[in-house]
Design an enzyme around this catalytic site. Sequence first.
Site, PDB file in Angstrom:
ATOM      1  N   ARG A  31       4.042  -3.138   4.506  1.00  0.00           N
ATOM      2  CA  ARG A  31       3.062  -3.621   5.477  1.00  0.00           C
ATOM      3  C   ARG A  31       2.782  -5.123   5.375  1.00  0.00           C
ATOM      4  O   ARG A  31       1.688  -5.543   4.986  1.00  0.00           O
ATOM      5  CB  ARG A  31       1.757  -2.834   5.355  1.00  0.00           C
ATOM      6  N   ASP A  65      -0.465   8.187  12.717  1.00  0.00           N
ATOM      7  CA  ASP A  65      -1.612   8.696  11.964  1.00  0.00           C
ATOM      8  C   ASP A  65      -1.843  10.196  12.151  1.00  0.00           C
ATOM      9  O   ASP A  65      -2.743  10.763  11.534  1.00  0.00           O
ATOM     10  CB  ASP A  65      -2.891   7.923  12.341  1.00  0.00           C
ATOM     11  N   CYS A  79       0.868  -1.167   0.000  1.00  0.00           N
ATOM     12  CA  CYS A  79       0.000   0.000   0.000  1.00  0.00           C
ATOM     13  C   CYS A  79       0.904   1.215   0.000  1.00  0.00           C
ATOM     14  O   CYS A  79       2.112   1.101   0.171  1.00  0.00           O
ATOM     15  CB  CYS A  79      -0.942   0.010   1.184  1.00  0.00           C
ATOM     16  N   ARG A 129     -12.538   7.713   2.805  1.00  0.00           N
ATOM     17  CA  ARG A 129     -12.356   6.440   3.499  1.00  0.00           C
ATOM     18  C   ARG A 129     -12.453   6.637   5.006  1.00  0.00           C
ATOM     19  O   ARG A 129     -12.858   5.734   5.721  1.00  0.00           O
ATOM     20  CB  ARG A 129     -10.960   5.856   3.187  1.00  0.00           C
TER      21      ARG A 129
HETATM   22  C1  UD1 Z   1      -3.083   0.224  12.341  1.00  0.00           C
HETATM   23  C2  UD1 Z   1      -3.976   1.353  11.917  1.00  0.00           C
HETATM   24  C3  UD1 Z   1      -3.192   2.411  11.178  1.00  0.00           C
HETATM   25  C4  UD1 Z   1      -2.009   2.876  12.013  1.00  0.00           C
HETATM   26  C5  UD1 Z   1      -1.182   1.691  12.484  1.00  0.00           C
HETATM   27  C6  UD1 Z   1      -0.083   2.064  13.451  1.00  0.00           C
HETATM   28  C7  UD1 Z   1      -6.118   0.345  11.524  1.00  0.00           C
HETATM   29  C8  UD1 Z   1      -7.156  -0.044  10.536  1.00  0.00           C
HETATM   30  N1  UD1 Z   1      -5.009   0.843  11.023  1.00  0.00           N
HETATM   31  O1  UD1 Z   1      -2.571  -0.379  11.152  1.00  0.00           O
HETATM   32  O2  UD1 Z   1      -4.060   3.503  10.884  1.00  0.00           O
HETATM   33  O3  UD1 Z   1      -1.195   3.730  11.244  1.00  0.00           O
HETATM   34  O4  UD1 Z   1      -2.030   0.728  13.156  1.00  0.00           O
HETATM   35  O5  UD1 Z   1      -0.600   2.728  14.536  1.00  0.00           O
HETATM   36  O6  UD1 Z   1      -6.309   0.229  12.717  1.00  0.00           O
HETATM   37  N2  UD1 Z   1       4.109  -5.193  10.609  1.00  0.00           N
HETATM   38  C9  UD1 Z   1       4.882  -6.268  10.250  1.00  0.00           C
HETATM   39  N3  UD1 Z   1       4.293  -7.499  10.187  1.00  0.00           N
HETATM   40  C10 UD1 Z   1       2.953  -7.695  10.464  1.00  0.00           C
HETATM   41  C11 UD1 Z   1       2.176  -6.573  10.841  1.00  0.00           C
HETATM   42  C12 UD1 Z   1       2.791  -5.328  10.908  1.00  0.00           C
HETATM   43  O7  UD1 Z   1       6.083  -6.152   9.997  1.00  0.00           O
HETATM   44  O8  UD1 Z   1       2.471  -8.836  10.390  1.00  0.00           O
HETATM   45  C13 UD1 Z   1       4.744  -3.842  10.683  1.00  0.00           C
HETATM   46  C14 UD1 Z   1       4.114  -2.836   9.725  1.00  0.00           C
HETATM   47  O9  UD1 Z   1       4.654  -2.933   8.439  1.00  0.00           O
HETATM   48  C15 UD1 Z   1       4.445  -1.523  10.414  1.00  0.00           C
HETATM   49  C16 UD1 Z   1       4.378  -1.887  11.909  1.00  0.00           C
HETATM   50  O10 UD1 Z   1       4.492  -3.316  11.958  1.00  0.00           O
HETATM   51  O11 UD1 Z   1       5.755  -1.123  10.094  1.00  0.00           O
HETATM   52  C17 UD1 Z   1       3.106  -1.472  12.605  1.00  0.00           C
HETATM   53  O12 UD1 Z   1       1.986  -1.919  11.868  1.00  0.00           O
HETATM   54  P1  UD1 Z   1       0.609  -2.282  12.560  1.00  0.00           P
HETATM   55  O13 UD1 Z   1       0.617  -1.778  13.956  1.00  0.00           O
HETATM   56  O14 UD1 Z   1       0.310  -3.709  12.333  1.00  0.00           O
HETATM   57  O15 UD1 Z   1      -0.415  -1.392  11.716  1.00  0.00           O
HETATM   58  P2  UD1 Z   1      -1.857  -1.803  11.213  1.00  0.00           P
HETATM   59  O16 UD1 Z   1      -2.551  -2.655  12.218  1.00  0.00           O
HETATM   60  O17 UD1 Z   1      -1.780  -2.287   9.806  1.00  0.00           O
END
Ligand code: UD1
Length: 416
Positions: free
Chosen positions: A119, A305, A114, A397
Amino acid sequence: MRIEGGRALNGVIPISGAKNAALKLMCAGLLSAATLRLSNMPNSLRDIDSQTELLEYLGATIARENDLMAINAGSVDKIDAPYDLVRKMRTSILVLGPLLARFGEAKVSLPGGCAIGTRPVDLHIDGLRAMGAEITLEHGYIHALAKDGLQGAKIIFPKVSVGATENLMMAATLAKGETVLANAAREPEISDLGECLIKMGAKIEGLGTATIRIEGVDRLHGTAHEVVPDRIETGTYMIAVALTGGNVRLKNARADHLAALIARLQKAGVDIAEDGADILISRDPAQPLRGTDIMTEPYPGFPTDLQAQFMTMLTLCEGAGLVSETIFENRFMHVPELARMGADITVHGNSAIVRGVKKLTGAEVMATDLRASVALVLAGLVADGETVINRIYHLERGYEDLVGKLSACGAVIQRI
Ligand code: UD1
């Protein structure tokens, strides 16, 4: 969207329910055959519509009226989330845990990249594997099987993830035995989801801390739950008032969820007070804003955010501010657009130095992701002359009635 800049904001803005809580609460509805009734749901958001479409595709029945939503997943007869629905919104990955926990199988399209970074979803997958799921990745899909149900497990996240914490917490509610999530995320939206699950009969301890314990139960029942106020929407309007000057009451908000932002805004010279469930924010336009530094971190640190919006504010500060982004690797797409409006920003790796300028000037700009888009709206509100923002579907959105809420406080803003 066309904005005529230079108007102070004065009035009242009602804060909506949190999009990022509402989307996960909808997924929680899949965990039970009984009805989940949600109130304070944000209205007319594209992301909520996408999630509704996905749940209906799975066979759930969804009824909506104003800020109320009733979800009944008693007749769910599909366990797959197709690419066409997932690509519109990454959060559809959050149906994986609930479907697998309740039906023993789930097939969810890999979300793909994205705009704000790669992500990955490895933490979601590794956690479900630790709970006994057999997971294969084929043809772009995650196929997860747990025919005899999921088993409780101790999962230590190597990295703090909001989505992985939520997915595994939901899955663990119906697993056998205890699950411990260590190094869990602590965002208020996760606690909101956890509190709703507890009302549905789940046994969860440690919400809001880095260690969440879930004791699995046989089934969950229906309940009613009010969605927590949207802290990112609240913070966005706080920064708007900081930029334009004026005096605004943010109705039904949670100042305690915004401590990191409030401390930085006060340091910059903004007045903030609480009045019951409202936040009062004001700034005398004659007083300059002072530059200050921020670093994004998992909650309770400064939210990623709100990074783009805060950067917009720094462009007009006295002095300079350093912005460090530690959560996402590619979240400075708003920088070149702000530069087109006269901002002085130098990016180096995951940091940006913002040197304050006397004024921004209106320009035609392009929205890239949700929060970057709203940062351009904020810039437009304070810039000299007219700003036209293209590709505003991102804003739809995640911001309920942005134009209406800002217009009511004196902004000259219009969707064209
Ligand atoms: C959620 C929020 C988003 C916010 C983010 C961080 C929602 C719908 N979205 O996104 O608005 O910006 O939290 O506060 O609630 N990562 C990995 N592996 C994984 C999962 C995550 O490496 O399996 C990494 C991601 O690339 C990123 C970091 O962990 O660098 C944090 O991501 P994450 O907290 O999971 O964000 P979201 O849940 O996608």
